[in-house]
Design a protein around this motif. Sequence first.
Motif, PDB file in Angstrom:
ATOM      1  N   LYS A  52      28.090  27.199 -42.378  1.00 54.98           N
ATOM      2  CA  LYS A  52      28.623  27.653 -41.685  1.00 54.98           C
ATOM      3  C   LYS A  52      29.113  26.054 -41.050  1.00 54.98           C
ATOM      4  CE  LYS A  52      24.687  30.022 -39.890  1.00 54.98           C
ATOM      5  NZ  LYS A  52      23.764  30.130 -39.273  1.00 54.98           N
ATOM      6  N   GLU A  54      30.674  23.202 -37.874  1.00 54.19           N
ATOM      7  CA  GLU A  54      30.763  22.332 -36.455  1.00 54.19           C
ATOM      8  C   GLU A  54      32.024  22.474 -36.171  1.00 54.19           C
ATOM      9  OE1 GLU A  54      28.126  20.359 -32.799  1.00 54.19           O
ATOM     10  OE2 GLU A  54      28.298  19.864 -35.039  1.00 54.19           O
ATOM     11  N   CYS A  55      32.603  22.510 -35.055  1.00 50.14           N
ATOM     12  CA  CYS A  55      34.403  22.187 -34.984  1.00 50.14           C
ATOM     13  C   CYS A  55      34.260  20.958 -34.214  1.00 50.14           C
ATOM     14  CB  CYS A  55      34.626  23.186 -33.451  1.00 50.14           C
ATOM     15  SG  CYS A  55      36.610  22.873 -33.003  1.00 50.14           S
ATOM     16  N   CYS A  59      35.276  21.273 -30.085  1.00 52.04           N
ATOM     17  CA  CYS A  59      34.217  22.168 -28.870  1.00 52.04           C
ATOM     18  C   CYS A  59      33.058  21.812 -29.049  1.00 52.04           C
ATOM     19  CB  CYS A  59      34.988  23.401 -28.673  1.00 52.04           C
ATOM     20  SG  CYS A  59      35.016  24.557 -29.581  1.00 52.04           S
ATOM     21  N   ALA A  60      32.651  22.072 -30.399  1.00 53.62           N
ATOM     22  CA  ALA A  60      31.290  21.147 -30.490  1.00 53.62           C
ATOM     23  C   ALA A  60      30.824  22.784 -31.378  1.00 53.62           C
ATOM     24  CB  ALA A  60      30.137  20.931 -29.796  1.00 53.62           C
ATOM     25  N   GLU A  61      31.871  24.006 -31.306  1.00 54.38           N
ATOM     26  CA  GLU A  61      31.009  25.605 -30.933  1.00 54.38           C
ATOM     27  C   GLU A  61      30.559  25.692 -32.834  1.00 54.38           C
ATOM     28  OE1 GLU A  61      32.597  30.111 -30.757  1.00 54.38           O
ATOM     29  OE2 GLU A  61      33.612  28.549 -29.331  1.00 54.38           O
ATOM     30  N   TRP A  62      30.144  26.308 -33.696  1.00 52.66           N
ATOM     31  CA  TRP A  62      29.283  25.987 -34.487  1.00 52.66           C
ATOM     32  C   TRP A  62      30.208  28.252 -35.135  1.00 52.66           C
ATOM     33  CZ3 TRP A  62      27.226  23.675 -38.478  1.00 52.66           C
ATOM     34  CH2 TRP A  62      26.524  22.318 -37.931  1.00 52.66           C
ATOM     35  N   ILE A  63      30.628  27.984 -36.272  1.00 52.35           N
ATOM     36  CA  ILE A  63      30.981  28.825 -36.544  1.00 52.35           C
ATOM     37  C   ILE A  63      30.972  29.232 -37.553  1.00 52.35           C
ATOM     38  CG2 ILE A  63      33.427  28.506 -35.635  1.00 52.35           C
ATOM     39  CD1 ILE A  63      34.933  28.074 -38.163  1.00 52.35           C
ATOM     40  N   SER A  64      30.735  30.602 -38.459  1.00 53.23           N
ATOM     41  CA  SER A  64      30.082  31.383 -39.800  1.00 53.23           C
ATOM     42  C   SER A  64      31.756  31.622 -40.691  1.00 53.23           C
ATOM     43  CB  SER A  64      29.009  31.468 -39.594  1.00 53.23           C
ATOM     44  OG  SER A  64      28.690  32.759 -39.419  1.00 53.23           O
TER      45      SER A  64
END
Length: 149
Positions: free
Chosen positions: A69, A71-72, A75-80
């Motif tokens: 995981k 964090e961008c 944009c602070a969006e989490w990706i996995s």
Amino acid sequence: MTQAVLSDADLVRVFEVGEAAGPAGRAAALLRALQPGQDVARIGLGDRDRLIWAFKQQRFGQGTQMIVKAECGACAEWISLDLGADFTLPQKVSDAATVVWKGQEWPLRLPQQGDLLVRDHGSFPFQRLNPEAPWAQDGFAEAAEAALD
């Protein structure tokens, strides 16, 4: 690099030390346990990742699935991302990179764990890779990132 075998109690201590630290501090705590007596700040990020991955495989088994995981930063969006059970990290290729900028070659050392511990307002301190390089010139940092990739 050979690494120490960590007991359950060792892992609890690593967790306690790293609990209040950010991601770089947690990685440093684990590296200090895995490489006692080593200056973990000078371990390259690729070597760090290979050490931690080898520990994960030794501790939890070769075929263990790994979900990553992140964090961008924009944009602070989490990706996995599922790395899969037979994922392996690539072998080390070099300890340095070179940027050709406006006809001149600029050697760069590869980023190290210590660089992450001194991040400046969330930015990577690229000037540490070669203090003499023209980091203030528009486009040089991007060219350096490409060379490091």
